[in-house]
Design a protein around this motif. Structure first.
Motif, PDB file in Angstrom:
ATOM      1  N   UNK A 174       0.854  -1.185   0.000  1.00  0.00           N
ATOM      2  CA  UNK A 174       0.000   0.000   0.000  1.00  0.00           C
ATOM      3  C   UNK A 174       0.895   1.242   0.000  1.00  0.00           C
ATOM      4  N   UNK A 175       1.072   1.838  -1.168  1.00  0.00           N
ATOM      5  CA  UNK A 175       1.905   3.026  -1.316  1.00  0.00           C
ATOM      6  C   UNK A 175       1.072   4.307  -1.290  1.00  0.00           C
ATOM      7  N   UNK A 176      -0.212   4.202  -0.960  1.00  0.00           N
ATOM      8  CA  UNK A 176      -1.085   5.366  -0.860  1.00  0.00           C
ATOM      9  C   UNK A 176      -1.025   5.947   0.546  1.00  0.00           C
ATOM     10  N   UNK A 177      -1.622   7.136   0.709  1.00  0.00           N
ATOM     11  CA  UNK A 177      -1.663   7.788   2.022  1.00  0.00           C
ATOM     12  C   UNK A 177      -2.876   7.362   2.842  1.00  0.00           C
ATOM     13  N   UNK A 178      -3.782   6.613   2.224  1.00  0.00           N
ATOM     14  CA  UNK A 178      -4.987   6.133   2.916  1.00  0.00           C
ATOM     15  C   UNK A 178      -4.846   4.631   3.190  1.00  0.00           C
ATOM     16  N   UNK A 179      -5.452   4.145   4.272  1.00  0.00           N
ATOM     17  CA  UNK A 179      -5.398   2.709   4.544  1.00  0.00           C
ATOM     18  C   UNK A 179      -6.190   1.911   3.501  1.00  0.00           C
ATOM     19  N   UNK A 180      -5.687   0.750   3.176  1.00  0.00           N
ATOM     20  CA  UNK A 180      -6.377  -0.182   2.288  1.00  0.00           C
ATOM     21  C   UNK A 180      -7.361  -0.963   3.151  1.00  0.00           C
ATOM     22  N   UNK A 181      -8.668  -0.796   2.895  1.00  0.00           N
ATOM     23  CA  UNK A 181      -9.681  -1.421   3.743  1.00  0.00           C
ATOM     24  C   UNK A 181     -10.178  -2.751   3.186  1.00  0.00           C
ATOM     25  N   UNK A 182     -10.206  -2.882   1.871  1.00  0.00           N
ATOM     26  CA  UNK A 182     -10.662  -4.104   1.218  1.00  0.00           C
ATOM     27  C   UNK A 182      -9.722  -4.427   0.074  1.00  0.00           C
ATOM     28  N   UNK A 183      -9.313  -5.676  -0.013  1.00  0.00           N
ATOM     29  CA  UNK A 183      -8.526  -6.137  -1.155  1.00  0.00           C
ATOM     30  C   UNK A 183      -8.951  -7.571  -1.433  1.00  0.00           C
ATOM     31  N   UNK A 184      -9.458  -7.808  -2.649  1.00  0.00           N
ATOM     32  CA  UNK A 184      -9.955  -9.131  -3.018  1.00  0.00           C
ATOM     33  C   UNK A 184      -9.397  -9.547  -4.372  1.00  0.00           C
ATOM     34  N   UNK A 185      -9.111 -10.830  -4.483  1.00  0.00           N
ATOM     35  CA  UNK A 185      -8.643 -11.426  -5.732  1.00  0.00           C
ATOM     36  C   UNK A 185      -9.621 -12.540  -6.073  1.00  0.00           C
ATOM     37  N   UNK A 186     -10.156 -12.514  -7.301  1.00  0.00           N
ATOM     38  CA  UNK A 186     -11.136 -13.518  -7.716  1.00  0.00           C
ATOM     39  C   UNK A 186     -10.790 -14.029  -9.111  1.00  0.00           C
ATOM     40  N   UNK A 187     -11.242 -15.239  -9.389  1.00  0.00           N
ATOM     41  CA  UNK A 187     -11.091 -15.773 -10.733  1.00  0.00           C
ATOM     42  C   UNK A 187     -12.005 -14.990 -11.662  1.00  0.00           C
ATOM     43  N   UNK A 188     -11.730 -15.028 -12.936  1.00  0.00           N
ATOM     44  CA  UNK A 188     -12.557 -14.323 -13.911  1.00  0.00           C
ATOM     45  C   UNK A 188     -13.746 -15.171 -14.346  1.00  0.00           C
ATOM     46  N   UNK A 189     -14.500 -14.650 -15.286  1.00  0.00           N
ATOM     47  CA  UNK A 189     -15.624 -15.388 -15.841  1.00  0.00           C
ATOM     48  C   UNK A 189     -16.926 -15.137 -15.130  1.00  0.00           C
ATOM     49  N   UNK A 190     -17.968 -15.829 -15.609  1.00  0.00           N
ATOM     50  CA  UNK A 190     -19.311 -15.640 -15.058  1.00  0.00           C
ATOM     51  C   UNK A 190     -19.459 -16.193 -13.648  1.00  0.00           C
ATOM     52  N   UNK A 191     -18.769 -17.269 -13.357  1.00  0.00           N
ATOM     53  CA  UNK A 191     -18.851 -17.876 -12.024  1.00  0.00           C
ATOM     54  C   UNK A 191     -17.528 -17.654 -11.298  1.00  0.00           C
ATOM     55  N   UNK A 192     -17.247 -16.400 -10.999  1.00  0.00           N
ATOM     56  CA  UNK A 192     -15.982 -16.073 -10.341  1.00  0.00           C
ATOM     57  C   UNK A 192     -15.971 -16.632  -8.921  1.00  0.00           C
ATOM     58  N   UNK A 193     -14.756 -16.890  -8.456  1.00  0.00           N
ATOM     59  CA  UNK A 193     -14.563 -17.457  -7.123  1.00  0.00           C
ATOM     60  C   UNK A 193     -13.472 -16.657  -6.429  1.00  0.00           C
ATOM     61  N   UNK A 194     -13.736 -16.253  -5.182  1.00  0.00           N
ATOM     62  CA  UNK A 194     -12.770 -15.510  -4.387  1.00  0.00           C
ATOM     63  C   UNK A 194     -11.615 -16.444  -4.015  1.00  0.00           C
ATOM     64  N   UNK A 195     -10.369 -16.027  -4.328  1.00  0.00           N
ATOM     65  CA  UNK A 195      -9.211 -16.867  -4.014  1.00  0.00           C
ATOM     66  C   UNK A 195      -8.286 -16.221  -2.990  1.00  0.00           C
ATOM     67  N   UNK A 196      -8.487 -14.924  -2.713  1.00  0.00           N
ATOM     68  CA  UNK A 196      -7.649 -14.262  -1.728  1.00  0.00           C
ATOM     69  C   UNK A 196      -8.210 -12.919  -1.316  1.00  0.00           C
ATOM     70  N   UNK A 197      -7.908 -12.527  -0.062  1.00  0.00           N
ATOM     71  CA  UNK A 197      -8.330 -11.220   0.433  1.00  0.00           C
ATOM     72  C   UNK A 197      -7.517 -10.883   1.681  1.00  0.00           C
ATOM     73  N   UNK A 198      -7.540  -9.594   2.054  1.00  0.00           N
ATOM     74  CA  UNK A 198      -6.893  -9.196   3.299  1.00  0.00           C
ATOM     75  C   UNK A 198      -7.918  -9.339   4.419  1.00  0.00           C
ATOM     76  N   UNK A 199      -7.442  -9.668   5.611  1.00  0.00           N
ATOM     77  CA  UNK A 199      -8.355  -9.886   6.735  1.00  0.00           C
ATOM     78  C   UNK A 199      -8.568  -8.642   7.584  1.00  0.00           C
ATOM     79  N   UNK A 200      -7.650  -7.664   7.466  1.00  0.00           N
ATOM     80  CA  UNK A 200      -7.791  -6.420   8.221  1.00  0.00           C
ATOM     81  C   UNK A 200      -7.171  -5.298   7.395  1.00  0.00           C
ATOM     82  N   UNK A 201      -7.502  -4.040   7.685  1.00  0.00           N
ATOM     83  CA  UNK A 201      -6.958  -2.923   6.908  1.00  0.00           C
ATOM     84  C   UNK A 201      -5.424  -2.900   6.907  1.00  0.00           C
ATOM     85  N   UNK A 202      -4.889  -2.444   5.792  1.00  0.00           N
ATOM     86  CA  UNK A 202      -3.438  -2.337   5.625  1.00  0.00           C
ATOM     87  C   UNK A 202      -3.059  -0.855   5.635  1.00  0.00           C
TER      88      UNK A 202
END
Length: 115
Positions: free
Chosen positions: A40-68
């Motif tokens: 996080x190189x911004x001046x604001x905290x990162x509150x949500x970060x999610x990584x999902x597969x693409x396509x119509x039936x996307x699936x969450x594969x990663x996320x942060x558990x608390x703000x960065x």
């Protein structure tokens, strides 16, 4: 705000003909990483970060558990990643939101979030 992609490794010193012949084989052999690093190189905290597969039936594969906090980094483990192309969503404490579709996590294992 933009997401910068940082290439961790690369191919150096190959002739153009050899490189073009090697690329299809390298693409088939590419495997998604077990984890990626978020900076996080911004001046604001990162509150949500999610990584999902693409396509119509996307699936969450990663996320942060608390703000960065600004200036900090974290490793995000990927849960059963499949393929290299992913959708990435980032939300910050100052209401800024950014997303990137088709991000190649096989190539970009570090994601820097900047202004």
């Amino acid at each position: 705000m933009k997401i910068q992609r940082v290439v961790v490794t690369g191919l150096i010193g190959m002739a153009a003909g050899l490189l073009s012949a090697a690329l299809p084989a390298a693409a088939q052999a590419a495997k998604p990483p077990a984890q990626i690093t978020i900076k996080n190189m911004r001046t604001a905290p990162l509150t949500t970060f999610e990584i999902a597969t693409g396509g119509e039936q996307s699936r969450l594969v990663g996320k942060i558990s608390k703000p960065l906090a600004p200036g900090k980094s974290i490793a995000v483990k990927l849960n059963k990643p499949a393929g290299c192309s992913y959708f990435v969503l980032a939300k910050f404490g100052d209401e800024v939101e950014s997303d990137a579709e088709g991000m190649d996590l096989c190539k970009d294992k570090i994601i820097r979030l900047t202004e």
